[in-house]
Design a protein around this motif. Structure first.
Motif: not given
Length: 171
Positions: A1-6, A17-18, A31-33, A39-40
């Motif tokens: 799993q990869v966690s993206l945080v901004w 958009e990711v 994904a559209a967030i 985070n994603y």
């Protein structure tokens, strides 16, 4: 799993958009967030020990921001083998579960032996792709008879990895 945080510095975004790229391939939408998220979590068919590049941008009715990128490499998966419920009662339809993880495609053997080394059951003897697996043993031998009470040895091998664990049948 990869966690993206901004950090969301925008006040007018409709959402984010990711996208993800593996190696030198093309970016694919992930994904559209919704707005105000920061985070994603990506667990979408990730492969161990692989480099991924992610990009993120915000959007609204007027257009999009510039892409922000990040590159990560997933950790190597660990080959392992773990029996669960290895003290069990087959007469009560109890089973032992064996979980194993492969970090790459491997030929897998799972066999059950008596303490004196007699093979009583071959649970698995086949090549499997990388991944996480579960297999059940109901305490039966290769002739589909429930074994006597006692301690048995579970032999697991995958490629150059092998391990032994105990199982106890109670009748």
């Amino acid at each position: 799993q990869v966690s993206l945080v901004w950090q969301d510095n925008s006040i007018s975004e409709t959402g984010f958009e990711v996208e993800r790229m593996t190696g030198d391939s093309l970016f694919i939408p992930l994904a559209a967030i919704s707005k105000d998220m920061e985070n994603y979590q990506d667990s979408n068919h990730l492969i161990s020990n692989t480099t991924y590049t992610y990009r993120l941008r915000s959007y609204n009715e007027y257009g999009t921001s510039t892409w922000i990128t990040a590159t990560v490499t997933t950790l190597p998966a660990e080959r392992k083998f773990t029996p669960y419920n290895n003290l069990f009662y087959p007469d009560r339809q109890d089973t032992m579960q064996i979980k194993y993880i492969l970090d790459k495609p491997e030929h897998v053997n799972i066999k059950i032996y008596t303490l004196i080394g007699r093979l009583v059951k071959t649970l698995l003897d086949e090549t499997k792709p990388q991944g996480e697996y579960w297999i059940d043993w109901n305490g039966e031998d290769d002739e589909n008879k429930i074994l006597a009470s006692g301690t048995y040895i579970i032999y697991f091998s995958a490629g150059d990895f092998s391990d032994l664990k105990k199982a106890v049948i109670i009748r």
